[in-house]
Enzyme design. Sequence first.
Site, PDB file in Angstrom:
ATOM      1  N   PRO A   1      -4.399  -0.727 -25.260  1.00  0.00           N
ATOM      2  CA  PRO A   1      -4.584   0.679 -25.624  1.00  0.00           C
ATOM      3  C   PRO A   1      -5.882   0.842 -26.393  1.00  0.00           C
ATOM      4  O   PRO A   1      -6.129   0.110 -27.360  1.00  0.00           O
ATOM      5  CB  PRO A   1      -3.365   0.978 -26.515  1.00  0.00           C
ATOM      6  N   MET A   2      -6.730   1.784 -25.970  1.00  0.00           N
ATOM      7  CA  MET A   2      -8.026   1.979 -26.617  1.00  0.00           C
ATOM      8  C   MET A   2      -8.277   3.462 -26.800  1.00  0.00           C
ATOM      9  O   MET A   2      -8.305   4.217 -25.821  1.00  0.00           O
ATOM     10  CB  MET A   2      -9.145   1.327 -25.789  1.00  0.00           C
ATOM     11  N   MET A   3      -8.452   3.870 -28.049  1.00  0.00           N
ATOM     12  CA  MET A   3      -8.657   5.277 -28.366  1.00  0.00           C
ATOM     13  C   MET A   3      -9.896   5.821 -27.663  1.00  0.00           C
ATOM     14  O   MET A   3     -10.944   5.161 -27.626  1.00  0.00           O
ATOM     15  CB  MET A   3      -8.798   5.460 -29.879  1.00  0.00           C
TER      16      MET A   3
ATOM     17  N   ASN B   1      -4.184 -11.186 -27.400  1.00  0.00           N
ATOM     18  CA  ASN B   1      -5.219 -10.160 -27.269  1.00  0.00           C
ATOM     19  C   ASN B   1      -6.321 -10.473 -28.271  1.00  0.00           C
ATOM     20  O   ASN B   1      -6.089 -11.107 -29.291  1.00  0.00           O
ATOM     21  CB  ASN B   1      -4.588  -8.781 -27.553  1.00  0.00           C
ATOM     22  N   GLY B   2      -7.528 -10.019 -27.946  1.00  0.00           N
ATOM     23  CA  GLY B   2      -8.639 -10.169 -28.875  1.00  0.00           C
ATOM     24  C   GLY B   2      -9.721 -11.102 -28.366  1.00  0.00           C
ATOM     25  O   GLY B   2      -9.462 -12.292 -28.179  1.00  0.00           O
TER      26      GLY B   2
ATOM     27  N   CYS C   1      -3.995  -1.339 -35.920  1.00  0.00           N
ATOM     28  CA  CYS C   1      -5.217  -0.546 -36.096  1.00  0.00           C
ATOM     29  C   CYS C   1      -5.606  -0.500 -37.571  1.00  0.00           C
ATOM     30  O   CYS C   1      -4.778  -0.169 -38.420  1.00  0.00           O
ATOM     31  CB  CYS C   1      -5.011   0.865 -35.562  1.00  0.00           C
TER      32      CYS C   1
ATOM     33  N   GLN D   1       1.824   3.895 -26.438  1.00  0.00           N
ATOM     34  CA  GLN D   1       1.689   3.326 -27.780  1.00  0.00           C
ATOM     35  C   GLN D   1       1.798   4.427 -28.823  1.00  0.00           C
ATOM     36  O   GLN D   1       1.100   5.445 -28.755  1.00  0.00           O
ATOM     37  CB  GLN D   1       0.368   2.592 -27.985  1.00  0.00           C
TER      38      GLN D   1
ATOM     39  N   GLY E   1      -9.190  -5.945 -23.540  1.00  0.00           N
ATOM     40  CA  GLY E   1      -9.581  -4.659 -24.083  1.00  0.00           C
ATOM     41  C   GLY E   1     -10.929  -4.227 -23.564  1.00  0.00           C
ATOM     42  O   GLY E   1     -11.068  -3.794 -22.429  1.00  0.00           O
ATOM     43  N   ARG E   2     -11.942  -4.411 -24.376  1.00  0.00           N
ATOM     44  CA  ARG E   2     -13.264  -3.915 -24.005  1.00  0.00           C
ATOM     45  C   ARG E   2     -13.851  -4.585 -22.779  1.00  0.00           C
ATOM     46  O   ARG E   2     -14.613  -3.974 -22.040  1.00  0.00           O
ATOM     47  CB  ARG E   2     -14.199  -4.016 -25.210  1.00  0.00           C
TER      48      ARG E   2
END
Length: 341
Positions: A13-15, A212-213, A96, A66, A234-235
């Site tokens: 999940p990414m804002m 993750n990460g 977060c 989420q 993620g990114r």
Amino acid sequence: MPDPASLRLSVAPMMDWTDSHCRVFHRLLAPHARLYSEMVHANAVIHGDRERLLAMDPVEHPVALQLGGSEPALLAQAARIGAEWGFDEINLNCGCPSDRVQAGRFGACLMREPALVADSVAAMVAACAGLERPVPVTVKCRLGVDDDHDYDRFRAFIDTVAAAGCGIFVVHARNAWLQGLSPKENREVPPLRYDWAYRLKRERPDLRVLVNGGIADADEATAHLAHTDGAMLGRAAYHTPYLLHRLDVAWFAGPPFNGVLKSRGELLRALRPYVEAQLERGVYLKHITRHLLGLFAGERGGRAFRQVLSEGAHKPGADWSLVERALALTESFAGPERQRA
């Protein structure tokens, strides 16, 4: 508990990024990936514009909602709404580190309140119980906050929350610093310790543990599968989305790809019906194409692809022909062999 294979590959999940348009695109690239919404606060789900906040296309499944928050009753109500809205999983954000999130007493600061997280999870599980379709409640967390470097404390957090009914944990394998680092720096500065996630899986084999990460390429992602139940990107997934396609083809046998990579152009053209349907609904092309800019990252013509879309998608009347123009220009940089890769 979901099928273990459905947890192998997921997109974080990414804002401001993983909205419904983004998720539809990622689903075309990776039919087996588990997708996540942007974080939505429980209050927003209860009182806000659900048509916008919980927007979801049927092709997105399996997709998780989420939630952010720290009040068990509100989280339970929001979880029930999300489940009834059709989400396949409800995930609680305990990772977060932003100032706004801290001010609301949720996100990463919840790592210091395992009892509250357990109460929240128990309430969310109870709220989703009895539904015709089972919807698991999961947690995405860090290893700790600030100078918490005690593995036993991390494991105690997991054990407390697991006892409340959570069987799936997404572990962002670094600490969150609540003071002194920006959210961006919190994704890069605290050192990664994947070994904590690996150890947790060894010691708690009945739990599903996803890591993750900092996962930047296919080799790194694949290496995590030897130690955990899945890798969440993620990114890297957002900036180089073709990586999702490579992983889906490599990790999952059978249709729709049957072990054969599709070209970037072929995958993108499969998005055309969705784009044209959205344009007919009044959606501006720029709201969709902003998620496509990395498709040719690292490829000859990738810069031209980004430039055409970035300069043209915001103009009145921009439609699918702009995407075709960007593709044609990009493919002109490459020979036939490169176009098929």
